[in-house]
Design an enzyme around this catalytic site. Structure first.
Site, PDB file in Angstrom:
ATOM      1  N   GLU A  53       0.808  -1.217   0.000  1.00 32.43           N
ATOM      2  CA  GLU A  53       0.000   0.000   0.000  1.00 32.43           C
ATOM      3  C   GLU A  53       0.845   1.273   0.000  1.00 32.43           C
ATOM      4  OE1 GLU A  53      -0.578  -2.592   1.948  1.00 32.43           O
ATOM      5  OE2 GLU A  53      -2.672  -3.193   1.707  1.00 32.43           O
ATOM      6  N   PHE A 115     -11.319  -7.111  14.020  1.00 30.25           N
ATOM      7  CA  PHE A 115     -10.281  -7.616  13.133  1.00 30.25           C
ATOM      8  C   PHE A 115      -9.964  -6.569  12.058  1.00 30.25           C
ATOM      9  CE2 PHE A 115      -9.146  -9.946   9.191  1.00 30.25           C
ATOM     10  CZ  PHE A 115      -7.888 -10.361   9.608  1.00 30.25           C
ATOM     11  N   GLN A 116      -8.702  -6.323  11.851  1.00 30.57           N
ATOM     12  CA  GLN A 116      -8.211  -5.328  10.882  1.00 30.57           C
ATOM     13  C   GLN A 116      -8.819  -3.943  11.114  1.00 30.57           C
ATOM     14  OE1 GLN A 116      -8.378  -6.983   6.850  1.00 30.57           O
ATOM     15  NE2 GLN A 116      -6.303  -7.776   7.151  1.00 30.57           N
ATOM     16  N   LYS A 165     -17.527  -0.505   6.169  1.00 29.64           N
ATOM     17  CA  LYS A 165     -18.095  -1.457   5.212  1.00 29.64           C
ATOM     18  C   LYS A 165     -19.605  -1.285   5.060  1.00 29.64           C
ATOM     19  CE  LYS A 165     -17.505  -6.242   3.831  1.00 29.64           C
ATOM     20  NZ  LYS A 165     -17.004  -7.567   4.226  1.00 29.64           N
ATOM     21  N   MET A 472      24.468   8.306   1.593  1.00 26.00           N
ATOM     22  CA  MET A 472      24.478   9.606   2.249  1.00 26.00           C
ATOM     23  C   MET A 472      24.849   9.467   3.728  1.00 26.00           C
ATOM     24  SD  MET A 472      24.287  12.764   1.671  1.00 26.00           S
ATOM     25  CE  MET A 472      23.251  13.500   0.401  1.00 26.00           C
TER      26      MET A 472
END
Lengths: 562, 164
Positions: A53, A115-116, A165, A472
């Site tokens: 993502e 959940f999630q 949802k 760097m």
């Protein structure tokens, strides 16, 4: 006479994106986004499945920077949403218009550690311009319209919309809103006429003016006005990292970049100037160096659309809040042509005396040489970069002449940004060559996107300047930590060309300077994504350099001692 | 220096977190904060008292103005405003101390709103210094509990902190 249609939240979502002319979404589905993905299945909005993502957010960001349109990304609830966080913070720091849609657990379960579930609006509060948790599907059309409007207007930035949802499945009477009602959001676009007059007077009185242009000039599309301003005044122009491309770097008045790895002459000119005309730039610490040593004799005209940037780091004598293009147009009307001056001569002398330098006779591949050859073979390319030495070499040695051709993570300095951003840029500008100038460290932070590039036929080219170090950081360890290379060796990186081949891309290894050009040509000729592994001098440093805590005129060049 | 900020904000969930986040990010401690709806039920007013460096506070005010849900921010000057706070003070009060405590309350035009066998609850309204003065006097009797609302402020005269 609008007809209301019955539809689900998910249908309304897709319909809204259509109305807003969103043509592409970068994302990954998940349980909490199933209703929307089911609608997208039949939609003609292009969905590009990324493999992490974070890359969705960076790709939307790269798309937005290359095209000037809003970039859209999507992720499911919980881990999907939290994976967007770096990309949102990155877009926030660099004022990039993206809208992120996240799935969320049903409203009845919010706050239950379902959940999630993650409180993504809470998490992203300080790194978004605004965010929404949609609790009622009837508000969805308004919110989507507002989100795109807020992201793209004023000082742009990321907006997140969290979609539970049940909101996606709820049935509503759909009507797309015509207007936006936002009491607390009214960005200023016109500059104050009196302030513009005061600025014009100060400019005409100045003997040693310098124009300091930033990312705001890109966003506003004020590059033509910037050129006119500079040529009217015969004033030198220096840019920030994000301002690169707003002023042609081949123009005689161009000083290149200012600040920590800017040119010596830009830093000297800034320090000795008596008037700084700052346009869409925010006097970041990488630009100013030690503040009390920054341009001690200069008056400051500060043009910015964000009032909060005025006098934040450097006091502005004449602030002008508004859109750079509008303001410059009005300002130029108030000015008279100025001839070349002693100041111009001094600057020309500095430019001759302190050019950018590296060892051009080396038998090893020098990264600066690679960038110069990329420019030579493909001057019109869009260049994305990762972060670190690769980014600075690209900024210094590629001669940018147009805005929106340099895609780089400035404020946040996000390693792993460049490759997914290049993918986004290529999706937005399919007719342009897009090259990610990368480091071996940064590239591995999002190399999984090779799958995205190959499967979706997005032929971006990656030029890895491979020094087998986190370069760097190693440079700072060399200069300030007695060469104690703590955790910066990357000699166990994978074989990059083989890695590319494993995904179905083309991999090319280059070990000799003589093969650099042919490798670039081969990459440009291929219609596939390509990874070129340039094995460069491992301990090459980026110069010039202003050490931490020094003033910007205390700048050290190639071969000089710290 | 102490500042009193008067904010008009959208009456929506999450606005308080957005506002307070800007203070905490810069290390400001909010001395007091009072929130309530205004004459327009879609809009709430916050009165925030903070102490801090003026230059940093100016930054915070600019950042507050950038919040989409913030409609207006005013830094209210004490000379041009009136302000009030309400406090409930539960004081230890045996039969012997009770008369003296009631006398103090009377002088401050406070009210006794609850009497227990060993305690009194006093309600006082006034500006912050008046409340402080009374609580200082009550301290030696033993303050068991105190609840303060935080200051609310309004401009004097016809002027108003309003949506433009």
């Amino acid at each position: 006479m609008s007809k209301k249609q019955k539809m689900s939240g998910a249908e309304a979502f897709v319909e809204c994106l259509h109305k807003e002319h969103v043509e592409v979404i970068f994302g990954i589905p998940g349980g909490a986004l199933l209703p929307i993905y089911d609608e997208l299945y039949d939609s003609d909005i292009r969905h590009i499945l990324v493999r992490h993502e974070q890359a969705a957010a960076h790709a939307a960001d790269g798309y937005a920077r290359a095209t000037g349109r809003v970039g859209v990304c999507m992720a499911t609830s919980g881990p999907g949403a939290t994976n967007l966080v770096t990309g949102l913070a990155n877009a926030y720091m660099d004022s990039v218009p993206i809208v992120a849609f996240t799935g969320q657990v049903p409203t009845s379960m919010i706050g239950n550690d379902a959940f999630q579930e993650a409180n993504i609006t809470g998490i992203t509060l300080p790194i978004t311009k605004h965010n929404y948790l949609v609790k009622d599907a009837r508000t969805l059309p308004d919110i989507i319209k507002e989100a795109l409007y807020i992201a793209s207007t004023g000082r742009p930035g990321p907006v997140l919309v969290d979609l539970p949802k049940d909101v996606q499945t709820e049935e509503i009477e759909f009507e797309y809103p015509k207007n936006i009602k936002l009491r607390g959001y009214k960005p200023t676009s016109k500059g104050h006429p009196l302030q513009i007059k005061r600025a014009a007077k100060a400019i005409m009185e100045a003997e040693r003016p310098i124009i300091y242009a930033g990312g705001g000039v890109v966003i506003s599309g004020a590059h033509a006005e910037l050129l006119a301003l500079a040529e009217t005044l015969m004033a030198p122009v220096t840019t920030t990292l994000l301002g690169i491309g707003t002023f042609p770097s081949v123009h005689p008045l161009s000083l290149g970049m200012v600040g920590m790895h800017g040119t010596k002459y830009a830093n000297y000119a800034m320090t000795e100037s008596d008037l700084i005309i700052a346009i869409g730039a925010r006097f970041d610490d990488r630009v100013t160096g030690r503040l009390d040593g920054f341009a001690p004799n200069a008056k400051v005209i500060h043009i910015d659309i964000d009032p909060a940037e005025i006098s934040k780091n450097v006091a502005a004598h004449i602030p002008i809040v508004g859109d750079a293009k509008n303001i410059l147009k009005e300002l130029i009307k108030e000015l008279k042509r100025k001839p070349k001056s002693k100041w111009s001569e001094k600057i020309e002398k500095w430019k001759k005396e302190f050019p950018l330098e590296y060892d051009r006779k080396s038998k090893e591949i020098k990264p600066q040489y690679v960038v110069e050859q990329i420019y030579d073979l493909c001057p019109d390319a869009i260049i994305a970069t990762e972060v670190g030495q690769n980014q600075m070499w690209a900024a210094q040695y590629f001669k940018f002449t147009k805005p929106r051709t340099f895609i780089t993570s400035g404020g946040l300095g996000t390693m792993g940004y460049g490759f997914p951003a290049a993918i986004g840029a290529k999706v937005g500008c399919p007719d342009k060559t897009v090259i990610d100038i990368a480091g071996d460290g940064s590239f591995l932070m999002n190399s999984q996107e090779l799958a995205t590039a190959v499967i979706n036929d997005i032929p971006v080219k990656v030029a890895i300047l491979n020094n087998k170090f986190l370069g760097m950081v190693r440079q700072w360890q060399e200069l300030f930590y007695d060469r104690r290379y703590s955790a910066t060796r990357l000699d166990t990186s994978p074989d990059f060309p083989k890695l590319a081949e494993a995904y179905g891309a083309l991999g090319i290894e280059v070990t000799k300077p003589g093969d650099v050009r042919s490798a670039i040509k081969e990459a440009l000729a291929s219609d596939k994504p390509v990874v070129i592994d340039f094995q460069i001098t491992p301990e090459e440093n980026v110069f010039p350099m202003v050490p931490a805590g020094a003033a910007i005129n205390e700048i050290i060049d190639y071969g000089e001692k710290i | 220096m102490k500042h009193t900020l008067s904010l008009l904000v959208e009456n929506k969930p999450g606005v308080l977190a957005r506002v307070s986040g800007l203070f905490s990010r810069r290390g400001f401690n909010i001395d007091s904060l009072a929130v309530g709806i205004t004459e327009n039920p879609e809009i709430s007013r916050m009165t925030i008292v903070v102490e801090g460096d003026d230059r940093i506070l100016e930054q915070v005010i600019k950042q507050l103005n950038k919040l989409v849900d913030v409609i207006k921010v005013s830094d209210i000057k004490p000379e041009s405003s009136i302000d009030r706070e309400l406090a409930l003070v539960k004081v230890e009060a045996g039969p012997k101390e009770r008369p003296e405590i009631m006398q103090i309350a009377d002088i401050f035009r406070a009210r006794i709103i609850d009497v227990g066998t060993r305690t009194l609850v006093i309600e006082i309204t006034g500006d912050v210094s008046k409340i402080n003065a009374m609580t200082d006097l009550l301290r030696r009797f033993g303050i068991k509990e105190m609840v303060r609302t935080g200051k609310v402020s309004m401009l004097r005269g016809a002027k108003a902190v309003k949506e433009e």
